[in-house]
Design an enzyme around this catalytic site. Structure first.
Site, PDB file in Angstrom:
ATOM      1  NE  ARG A 120      -1.786   1.787   3.543  1.00  0.00           N
ATOM      2  CZ  ARG A 120      -1.673   1.517   4.833  1.00  0.00           C
ATOM      3  NH1 ARG A 120      -2.332   0.512   5.362  1.00  0.00           N
ATOM      4  NH2 ARG A 120      -0.864   2.229   5.603  1.00  0.00           N
ATOM      5  CG  HIS A 159      -6.059   2.604   6.537  1.00  0.00           C
ATOM      6  ND1 HIS A 159      -6.242   1.308   6.122  1.00  0.00           N
ATOM      7  CD2 HIS A 159      -7.208   2.968   7.167  1.00  0.00           C
ATOM      8  CE1 HIS A 159      -7.437   0.897   6.489  1.00  0.00           C
ATOM      9  NE2 HIS A 159      -8.046   1.873   7.114  1.00  0.00           N
ATOM     10  CE1 TYR A 217       1.332   2.574   8.346  1.00  0.00           C
ATOM     11  CE2 TYR A 217       0.212   4.204   9.706  1.00  0.00           C
ATOM     12  CZ  TYR A 217       0.298   3.474   8.540  1.00  0.00           C
ATOM     13  OH  TYR A 217      -0.646   3.645   7.564  1.00  0.00           O
TER      14      TYR A 217
END
Length: 390
Positions: A269, A273, A282
């Site tokens: 990805r 998100h 992160y």
């Protein structure tokens, strides 16, 4: 005295019903993801060009939809940039009569299946229901709760098999969804019933901010299939040709009555998100850049050029087609839709409950009391933004 007390260990062979029904070895996936692009394999040129056109349009669709969130025209958008190959391959692996069960991130699969690009964004815009007719399109509503669409896919596939219909269901889920109970229940029912369903896990590395290593200790997600009695396949999720072949084989296997399959497409990805997420918290930029070197659009273009199936003019043509799609999407999404608040009470039960009737009367009274601009019939204008110039 028990057997254990007599011998200190259990040496007796279990009854036949306890024994494995078959050798698990054929169900195990390969150690490395299956690849086709760049291997010199014999491939269908027309299929490669079709896949290329879709991934280019898919990339532009992601960009345009993300821009629409910044303009207030979409409430949220879960981009699938970097995952276009698996999205497109999933749609193209199906026949017209088959069903697709997407997750919320699988907008490109729905568009590649033939749905109106604007209708696919209806749910993410906050408009009514799914925005399209699942029965007419054979695409289930985009599923926001994780993995809940998987048991639905199994149920539909099992029902089709009982009726003798030539239908296969392909259910899509992310790696985070494999941590949900619905995932395991769906796989178990599918295998026991030998339902004609294919499970596609797009392993993009993170369940929001949780990396895969904190979700499972399995060698791969594809290995989970053997525990339920179905084959697992591991494929390079950025290789559109490989994903299409693996899914196509799994779909036809299901169609022949040989049961379900679990396919893990290893991808990444690239974007956050959703537009509401800060991925820098992160993961670091170096990891993202490393995956950009394995970009599905670039992989397809390189393969087609090496086979002399694509030149600069072909690249421009694909880009122009993608831009035309984006322009149409932008123009139509900038039109304020007319919403019917009373539709909230439609398609809930065949007959409204007393509670729903009470709520409907209450909403009707409120709409009548606050109606403006001649919309006393309950019609509301929805701009999707508090900005007048959005």
């Amino acid at each position: 005295m028990t057997v254990l007390e007599q011998s200190g260990s259990y040496h007796l062979a279990p009854p036949p019903a306890w024994r494995p029904r078959r050798d698990p070895a054929p169900l195990l996936p390969d150690q490395e993801p299956y690849r086709l692009l760049g291997t010199g394999a014999q491939l269908d040129g027309d299929l490669l060009l079709e896949l290329y056109g879709h991934v280019v349009r898919g990339r532009r669709y992601n960009e345009q939809a993300t821009a629409l969130t910044k303009q207030g025209r979409l409430a949220v958008y879960p981009s699938s940039t970097g995952q276009e190959a698996a999205e497109v391959a999933a749609a193209l692996a199906l026949r017209e009569q088959d069903w697709l069960f997407p997750s919320y991130r699988d907008t490109l699969a729905a568009v590649a299946r033939g749905l109106d690009p604007v209708a696919v964004l209806s749910l993410l815009r906050g408009d009514w229901h799914s925005g399209y007719d699942p029965r007419a399109t054979r695409v289930a509503p985009l599923s926001t709760p994780l993995a809940t669409q998987l048991p639905h896919a199994v149920g539909l596939a099992h029902a089709a098999r009982l009726k003798g219909d030539d239908v296969v269901a392909l259910a899509m889920v992310g790696d985070g969804g494999t941590s949900e109970g619905d995932f395991h229940e769906a796989l178990n029912f599918a295998a026991v019933w030998q339902a004609p369903v294919v499970f596609l896990v797009q392993n993009n590395g993170f369940a929001i901010s949780v990396p895969l290593a904190k979700q499972t200790a399995a060698p791969s997600l594809a290995h989970k299939g053997v525990g339920y009695g179905m084959p697992g396949r591991l494929v390079d999720g950025n290789d559109a040709a490989a994903v299409h072949q693996v899914l196509g084989e799994a779909v036809e296997r299901a169609r022949r009555g040989e049961g379900p399959s679990l396919v893990e497409a290893v991808t990444y990805r690239v974007d956050a998100h959703t537009n509401a997420d800060d991925a820098t918290r992160y993961r670091d930029a170096a990891e993202v850049e490393a995956w950009r070197e394995h970009d599905p659009v670039a992989l397809m273009e390189r393969e087609l050029r090496s086979r002399e199936l694509l030149d600069d003019a072909g690249v421009r043509q694909a880009a122009e087609a993608a831009e035309a799609m984006a322009r149409d999407l932008r123009e139509r999404m900038n039109q304020d839709p007319e919403l019917q608040p009373m539709d909230l009470f439609e398609h809930v039960f065949e007959r409204r409950t007393a509670q729903l009737e009470q709520q409907a009367r209450q909403l009707r009274a409120e709409l009548d009391a606050t109606a403006t601009d001649g919309t006393a019939d309950g019609t509301a204008r929805h701009t999707g933004s508090t900005r007048e110039d959005a």
